[in-house]
Design a protein around this motif. Structure first.
Motif, mmCIF file in Angstrom:
data_model
loop_
_atom_site.group_PDB
_atom_site.id
_atom_site.type_symbol
_atom_site.label_atom_id
_atom_site.label_comp_id
_atom_site.label_asym_id
_atom_site.label_seq_id
_atom_site.Cartn_x
_atom_site.Cartn_y
_atom_site.Cartn_z
ATOM 1 N N ILE A 58 7.863 -2.459 -5.358
ATOM 2 C CA ILE A 58 8.703 -1.633 -6.214
ATOM 3 C C ILE A 58 7.855 -0.623 -6.933
ATOM 4 C CG2 ILE A 58 9.757 -2.029 -8.496
ATOM 5 C CD1 ILE A 58 10.551 -4.745 -7.597
ATOM 6 N N TRP A 59 6.600 -1.107 -7.164
ATOM 7 C CA TRP A 59 5.678 -0.070 -8.092
ATOM 8 C C TRP A 59 5.343 1.216 -6.988
ATOM 9 C CZ3 TRP A 59 1.761 -1.977 -12.048
ATOM 10 C CH2 TRP A 59 2.423 -2.577 -13.089
ATOM 11 N N ILE A 60 5.029 0.818 -5.425
ATOM 12 C CA ILE A 60 4.204 1.980 -4.892
ATOM 13 C C ILE A 60 5.464 2.848 -4.526
ATOM 14 C CG2 ILE A 60 3.391 2.531 -2.723
ATOM 15 C CD1 ILE A 60 1.265 1.289 -4.466
ATOM 16 N N PRO A 61 6.659 2.887 -4.427
ATOM 17 C CA PRO A 61 7.804 3.691 -4.284
ATOM 18 C C PRO A 61 8.004 4.441 -5.571
ATOM 19 C CG PRO A 61 8.389 1.778 -3.116
ATOM 20 C CD PRO A 61 7.068 1.475 -3.841
ATOM 21 N N TYR A 62 7.893 3.617 -6.690
ATOM 22 C CA TYR A 62 8.092 4.337 -7.920
ATOM 23 C C TYR A 62 7.143 5.310 -8.234
ATOM 24 C CZ TYR A 62 9.654 4.451 -12.821
ATOM 25 O OH TYR A 62 10.013 5.087 -14.170
ATOM 26 N N ILE A 63 5.743 5.021 -8.069
ATOM 27 C CA ILE A 63 4.610 6.022 -8.452
ATOM 28 C C ILE A 63 4.787 7.099 -7.486
ATOM 29 C CG2 ILE A 63 2.292 6.096 -8.053
ATOM 30 C CD1 ILE A 63 1.888 3.099 -8.638
ATOM 31 N N ARG A 64 5.152 6.941 -6.064
ATOM 32 C CA ARG A 64 5.618 8.001 -5.305
ATOM 33 C C ARG A 64 6.615 8.606 -5.584
ATOM 34 N NH1 ARG A 64 6.721 5.462 -0.365
ATOM 35 N NH2 ARG A 64 8.669 5.683 -1.259
ATOM 36 N N ASP A 65 7.755 8.371 -5.866
ATOM 37 C CA ASP A 65 8.978 9.017 -5.704
ATOM 38 C C ASP A 65 9.263 9.201 -7.290
ATOM 39 O OD1 ASP A 65 9.219 8.641 -2.788
ATOM 40 O OD2 ASP A 65 10.367 6.787 -3.336
ATOM 41 N N THR A 66 9.126 8.449 -8.339
ATOM 42 C CA THR A 66 9.712 8.885 -9.608
ATOM 43 C C THR A 66 8.802 9.237 -10.479
ATOM 44 O OG1 THR A 66 11.292 6.778 -9.576
ATOM 45 C CG2 THR A 66 10.637 7.761 -11.878
ATOM 46 N N LEU A 67 7.426 9.072 -10.302
ATOM 47 C CA LEU A 67 6.339 9.594 -10.968
ATOM 48 C C LEU A 67 5.669 11.024 -10.296
ATOM 49 C CD1 LEU A 67 4.493 6.464 -12.653
ATOM 50 C CD2 LEU A 67 6.561 7.812 -13.480
ATOM 51 N N GLY A 68 6.057 10.755 -8.894
ATOM 52 C CA GLY A 68 5.627 12.172 -8.262
ATOM 53 C C GLY A 68 3.963 12.095 -8.029
ATOM 54 N N ALA A 69 3.114 11.061 -7.786
ATOM 55 C CA ALA A 69 2.143 11.258 -7.508
ATOM 56 C C ALA A 69 1.791 11.904 -6.070
ATOM 57 C CB ALA A 69 1.607 9.649 -7.373
ATOM 58 N N ASP A 70 0.764 12.796 -6.053
ATOM 59 C CA ASP A 70 0.434 13.499 -4.895
ATOM 60 C C ASP A 70 -0.840 13.788 -4.847
ATOM 61 O OD1 ASP A 70 0.289 15.735 -6.499
ATOM 62 O OD2 ASP A 70 2.021 16.526 -6.207
ATOM 63 N N GLN A 71 -1.053 14.860 -3.847
ATOM 64 C CA GLN A 71 -2.599 14.950 -3.614
ATOM 65 C C GLN A 71 -3.403 15.555 -4.871
ATOM 66 O OE1 GLN A 71 -0.165 16.249 -1.797
ATOM 67 N NE2 GLN A 71 -0.292 18.545 -2.008
ATOM 68 N N ASN A 72 -2.644 16.057 -5.797
ATOM 69 C CA ASN A 72 -3.321 16.786 -6.839
ATOM 70 C C ASN A 72 -3.145 15.888 -8.149
ATOM 71 O OD1 ASN A 72 -3.734 19.285 -5.782
ATOM 72 N ND2 ASN A 72 -1.560 19.422 -5.612
ATOM 73 N N SER A 73 -2.840 14.665 -7.888
ATOM 74 C CA SER A 73 -2.643 13.757 -9.070
ATOM 75 C C SER A 73 -3.905 12.763 -9.125
ATOM 76 C CB SER A 73 -1.381 12.744 -8.821
ATOM 77 O OG SER A 73 -0.245 13.432 -8.556
ATOM 78 N N ILE A 74 -4.106 12.603 -10.317
ATOM 79 C CA ILE A 74 -5.340 11.668 -10.824
ATOM 80 C C ILE A 74 -4.369 10.208 -11.529
ATOM 81 C CG2 ILE A 74 -7.053 11.098 -12.384
ATOM 82 C CD1 ILE A 74 -7.660 14.118 -12.371
ATOM 83 N N LEU A 75 -4.583 8.978 -10.802
ATOM 84 C CA LEU A 75 -4.151 7.879 -11.278
ATOM 85 C C LEU A 75 -5.219 7.084 -11.955
ATOM 86 C CD1 LEU A 75 -2.630 6.522 -7.777
ATOM 87 C CD2 LEU A 75 -1.497 7.894 -9.650
ATOM 88 N N ILE A 76 -4.657 6.853 -13.263
ATOM 89 C CA ILE A 76 -5.507 5.887 -14.078
ATOM 90 C C ILE A 76 -4.716 4.589 -14.111
ATOM 91 C CG2 ILE A 76 -6.408 5.317 -16.495
ATOM 92 C CD1 ILE A 76 -6.141 8.590 -17.087
#
Length: 180
Positions: free
Chosen positions: A48-66
């Protein structure tokens, strides 16, 4: 640069701990910050979390994850599959710690691909504390050894549950230094 907060499980939300104050200070320093409570925040299932981080929060190659606690596990697993700019891991661990909720999330059902986690980002900052009541310091030290993180080890921060704006200046300073 976009920064995405990933809170822990066990019912944690994006409004707990030091997240709001760090969000404010990062915005003051020009970052685009996303801080939302993720779905399924009790168990935090990987599927659930990985697709949400990718698709809803829009994490990409320019993102920093905390990522904090199980949020740090999510950041690690995300970077295992997708390129990001970098990550900040707060109270990370690499085993399920023999806890049923951690086992149920699915994060530990396969070996870690440390090489891919490292290759898919430019840098990794890590914060851990010897007096963390839930995460043995050996867990953190193992991750540091595997990923050669920029490592900050404290003796008095517990599980990093502070709430005041000045309680986590090291995180803000480290992120600002990485963005220069």
């Amino acid at each position: 640069m976009k920064i995405i907060f990933i809170h822990g499980n066990g019912g944690c939300t994006a409004d707990m701990n030091w997240y709001a104050s760090a969000d404010q200070r990062l915005r003051e320093n020009g970052f685009n910050v996303i801080r939302e409570t993720l779905p399924d925040n009790d168990i935090a299932h990987e599927n659930i979390w990985i697709p949400y981080i990718r698709d809803t929060l829009g994490a990409d190659q320019n993102s920093i994850l905390i990522g904090h606690s199980s949020g740090a596990i999510a950041a690690l697993r995300y970077a295992e599959e997708y390129p990001i700019k970098g990550s900040t891991l707060v109270s990370p661990y690499h085993t399920h710690l023999n806890l049923e909720d951690e086992k149920a999330g699915g994060w530990f059902d396969r070996p870690w691909n440390w090489r891919r986690i490292s290759a898919n980002q430019d840098w990794i900052i890590q914060f851990s504390s010897v007096d963390d009541p839930w995460i043995p310091i050996e867990e953190a030290q193992y991750i540091h050894a595997k990923l050669d993180t920029e490592y900050f080890e404290f003796t008095d921060r517990g599980h990093f549950l502070q709430t005041d704006i000045d309680d986590f200046p090291e995180l803000i300073t480290a992120l600002i230094e990485k963005s220069v």
